[in-house]
Design a protein around this motif. Structure first.
Motif, PDB file in Angstrom:
ATOM      1  N   PRO A 171      10.599   2.290   8.006  1.00  0.00           N
ATOM      2  CA  PRO A 171      11.661   1.333   8.354  1.00  0.00           C
ATOM      3  C   PRO A 171      13.009   1.772   7.786  1.00  0.00           C
ATOM      4  N   GLU A 172      14.065   1.421   8.481  1.00  0.00           N
ATOM      5  CA  GLU A 172      15.402   1.809   8.048  1.00  0.00           C
ATOM      6  C   GLU A 172      15.737   1.311   6.644  1.00  0.00           C
ATOM      7  N   PRO A 173      15.410   0.045   6.294  1.00  0.00           N
ATOM      8  CA  PRO A 173      15.699  -0.398   4.917  1.00  0.00           C
ATOM      9  C   PRO A 173      14.955   0.433   3.872  1.00  0.00           C
ATOM     10  N   TRP A 174      13.739   0.852   4.185  1.00  0.00           N
ATOM     11  CA  TRP A 174      12.962   1.683   3.267  1.00  0.00           C
ATOM     12  C   TRP A 174      13.661   3.013   3.040  1.00  0.00           C
ATOM     13  N   LEU A 175      14.163   3.606   4.112  1.00  0.00           N
ATOM     14  CA  LEU A 175      14.869   4.881   3.999  1.00  0.00           C
ATOM     15  C   LEU A 175      16.178   4.728   3.229  1.00  0.00           C
ATOM     16  N   THR A 176      16.859   3.620   3.452  1.00  0.00           N
ATOM     17  CA  THR A 176      18.089   3.358   2.713  1.00  0.00           C
ATOM     18  C   THR A 176      17.806   3.228   1.222  1.00  0.00           C
ATOM     19  N   ASP A 177      16.753   2.474   0.878  1.00  0.00           N
ATOM     20  CA  ASP A 177      16.371   2.331  -0.527  1.00  0.00           C
ATOM     21  C   ASP A 177      15.974   3.677  -1.125  1.00  0.00           C
ATOM     22  N   LEU A 178      15.319   4.505  -0.327  1.00  0.00           N
ATOM     23  CA  LEU A 178      14.918   5.833  -0.785  1.00  0.00           C
ATOM     24  C   LEU A 178      16.137   6.661  -1.171  1.00  0.00           C
ATOM     25  N   SER A 179      17.127   6.703  -0.302  1.00  0.00           N
ATOM     26  CA  SER A 179      18.346   7.465  -0.572  1.00  0.00           C
ATOM     27  C   SER A 179      19.056   6.949  -1.815  1.00  0.00           C
ATOM     28  N   CYS A 180      19.159   5.632  -1.936  1.00  0.00           N
ATOM     29  CA  CYS A 180      19.845   5.042  -3.089  1.00  0.00           C
ATOM     30  C   CYS A 180      19.108   5.345  -4.385  1.00  0.00           C
ATOM     31  N   ALA A 181      17.769   5.282  -4.341  1.00  0.00           N
ATOM     32  CA  ALA A 181      16.980   5.548  -5.537  1.00  0.00           C
ATOM     33  C   ALA A 181      17.162   6.983  -6.012  1.00  0.00           C
ATOM     34  N   LEU A 182      17.139   7.937  -5.069  1.00  0.00           N
ATOM     35  CA  LEU A 182      17.305   9.335  -5.444  1.00  0.00           C
ATOM     36  C   LEU A 182      18.703   9.598  -5.998  1.00  0.00           C
ATOM     37  N   GLU A 183      19.697   8.979  -5.406  1.00  0.00           N
ATOM     38  CA  GLU A 183      21.068   9.150  -5.882  1.00  0.00           C
ATOM     39  C   GLU A 183      21.223   8.600  -7.294  1.00  0.00           C
ATOM     40  N   ALA A 201       0.834  -1.200   0.000  1.00  0.00           N
ATOM     41  CA  ALA A 201       0.000   0.000   0.000  1.00  0.00           C
ATOM     42  C   ALA A 201       0.868   1.249   0.000  1.00  0.00           C
ATOM     43  N   VAL A 202       0.324   2.332  -0.534  1.00  0.00           N
ATOM     44  CA  VAL A 202       1.029   3.599  -0.461  1.00  0.00           C
ATOM     45  C   VAL A 202       0.989   4.107   0.974  1.00  0.00           C
ATOM     46  N   ASP A 203       1.918   4.999   1.300  1.00  0.00           N
ATOM     47  CA  ASP A 203       2.005   5.497   2.664  1.00  0.00           C
ATOM     48  C   ASP A 203       0.905   6.486   3.004  1.00  0.00           C
ATOM     49  N   SER A 204       0.313   7.091   1.990  1.00  0.00           N
ATOM     50  CA  SER A 204      -0.711   8.099   2.231  1.00  0.00           C
ATOM     51  C   SER A 204      -1.627   8.170   1.027  1.00  0.00           C
ATOM     52  N   ARG A 205      -2.919   8.362   1.263  1.00  0.00           N
ATOM     53  CA  ARG A 205      -3.844   8.567   0.159  1.00  0.00           C
ATOM     54  C   ARG A 205      -3.744   9.988  -0.390  1.00  0.00           C
ATOM     55  N   SER A 206      -3.118  10.870   0.388  1.00  0.00           N
ATOM     56  CA  SER A 206      -2.934  12.258  -0.030  1.00  0.00           C
ATOM     57  C   SER A 206      -1.457  12.517  -0.277  1.00  0.00           C
ATOM     58  N   PRO A 207      -1.125  13.417  -1.198  1.00  0.00           N
ATOM     59  CA  PRO A 207       0.283  13.765  -1.400  1.00  0.00           C
ATOM     60  C   PRO A 207       0.943  14.319  -0.148  1.00  0.00           C
ATOM     61  N   VAL A 208       0.169  14.970   0.702  1.00  0.00           N
ATOM     62  CA  VAL A 208       0.689  15.610   1.912  1.00  0.00           C
ATOM     63  C   VAL A 208       0.336  14.765   3.126  1.00  0.00           C
ATOM     64  N   LEU A 209       1.320  14.480   3.967  1.00  0.00           N
ATOM     65  CA  LEU A 209       1.049  13.727   5.192  1.00  0.00           C
ATOM     66  C   LEU A 209       0.268  14.584   6.188  1.00  0.00           C
ATOM     67  N   ASP A 210      -0.732  13.964   6.810  1.00  0.00           N
ATOM     68  CA  ASP A 210      -1.423  14.649   7.903  1.00  0.00           C
ATOM     69  C   ASP A 210      -1.347  13.838   9.191  1.00  0.00           C
ATOM     70  N   ALA A 211      -0.528  12.772   9.173  1.00  0.00           N
ATOM     71  CA  ALA A 211      -0.310  11.944  10.363  1.00  0.00           C
ATOM     72  C   ALA A 211       1.059  11.298  10.248  1.00  0.00           C
ATOM     73  N   GLU A 212       1.633  10.953  11.394  1.00  0.00           N
ATOM     74  CA  GLU A 212       2.943  10.313  11.397  1.00  0.00           C
ATOM     75  C   GLU A 212       2.861   8.920  10.769  1.00  0.00           C
ATOM     76  N   VAL A 213       3.923   8.504  10.075  1.00  0.00           N
ATOM     77  CA  VAL A 213       4.000   7.166   9.501  1.00  0.00           C
ATOM     78  C   VAL A 213       5.308   6.518   9.925  1.00  0.00           C
ATOM     79  N   GLU A 214       5.283   5.193   9.981  1.00  0.00           N
ATOM     80  CA  GLU A 214       6.487   4.434  10.303  1.00  0.00           C
ATOM     81  C   GLU A 214       7.339   4.271   9.052  1.00  0.00           C
TER      82      GLU A 214
END
Length: 276
Positions: free
Chosen positions: A125-137, A110-123
């Motif tokens: 995970p560290e591997p997700w953040l690592t993949d995010l950084s690598c993808a942007l790079e 599932a996507v992290d949010s139904r809206s482009p803008v977050l209106d609540a905190e989300v979890e």
């Protein structure tokens, strides 16, 4: 992501989706179809573990950067940039409208949010953040002649909405719409590639961070993860550009209206951070 459009747009798009399903030999099984802005797109699950995205445009305006974005992303971007596989495309025109049906491999997370803008905190995970950084790079280094954010817009609109002038711009390749509704969950998958192309350095990182400002803990986590990008002085142009886009649309788009004040506070807190 957006609400269902008014008739006759909704009826026209549902009819076109049925035509697309027949042409691509799939059956519509979407329980909650996903509408794009003003009914321009309609997406949802289909049989064969597929996801069908339908995009429409007036026949005299079809084609161009947004129309071809998903196809060129499939052809050009490295497989290390995680995204759904585009299996098949079907184009047709009728009654003054052009349609493109894009059949993707289904993304089960599932996507992290139904809206482009977050209106609540989300979890996150560290591997997700690592993949995010690598993808942007990886994405930033992809050569392209596509343009995601126009320089003329930056130099005209940023001073108007933020009070800052813009000096030198460093460009890199960006997704261009890197918001929370375009990121899938546990295993990172980046959706909606129609607008990818050149943008100010750090544009995707700035957009993701600023669109999380209403969820401060999540925003801080994103900011920390993407600090190697956002701490570079040249990323300030990207931050100013994203702030401009939010403030410019705040009077007509509800989720930007809610984000406008946090963006103004961000601008005030970082007003001294200029790259020149």
């Amino acid at each position: 992501m957006f609400s269902e459009p008014e008739e006759p747009t909704a009826t026209r798009m549902r009819g076109a989706r049925a035509i697309a399903c027949t042409a691509l030999t799939v059956r519509d099984i979407a329980e909650e179809p996903v509408w794009g802005y003003a009914g321009r797109t309609l997406s949802g699950a289909v049989t064969g573990r597929g996801w069908l995205r339908l995009v429409s445009e007036r026949a005299d305006r079809a084609g161009g950067r947004l129309w071809e974005g998903p196809r060129t992303a499939q052809e050009v971007l490295p497989v290390t940039v995680p995204r759904p596989v585009l299996r098949q495309i079907h184009d047709w025109s009728t009654d003054g409208w052009s349609y493109r049906a894009e059949l993707y491999e289904y993304t089960p997370t599932a996507v992290d949010s139904r809206s482009p803008v977050l209106d609540a905190e989300v979890e996150l995970p560290e591997p997700w953040l690592t993949d995010l950084s690598c993808a942007l790079e990886t994405l930033a280094a992809v050569p392209t002649d596509r343009v995601s954010v126009r320089e003329e817009y930056i130099r005209r609109a940023v001073p108007e909405f933020t009070g800052h002038t813009v000096g030198t711009i460093e460009w890199s390749t960006a997704h261009g719409d890197f918001h929370w509704a375009n990121l899938a969950g546990a295993d990172l998958v980046i959706l909606d590639w129609e607008g990818w192309g050149a943008a100010p350095y750090g544009f995707d990182a700035a957009l993701l961070h600023l669109y999380a400002l209403r969820a401060p803990k999540t925003a801080a986590r994103v900011r920390e993860t993407l600090a190697p990008i956002l701490d570079r002085p040249e990323a300030r142009v990207a931050e100013l550009t994203v702030c401009t886009q939010v403030l410019q649309a705040a009077d007509r788009t509800p989720f930007y209206t809610a984000l406008a004040e946090p963006v103004r506070q961000f601008l005030d807190q970082t007003r001294h951070q200029l790259p020149w």
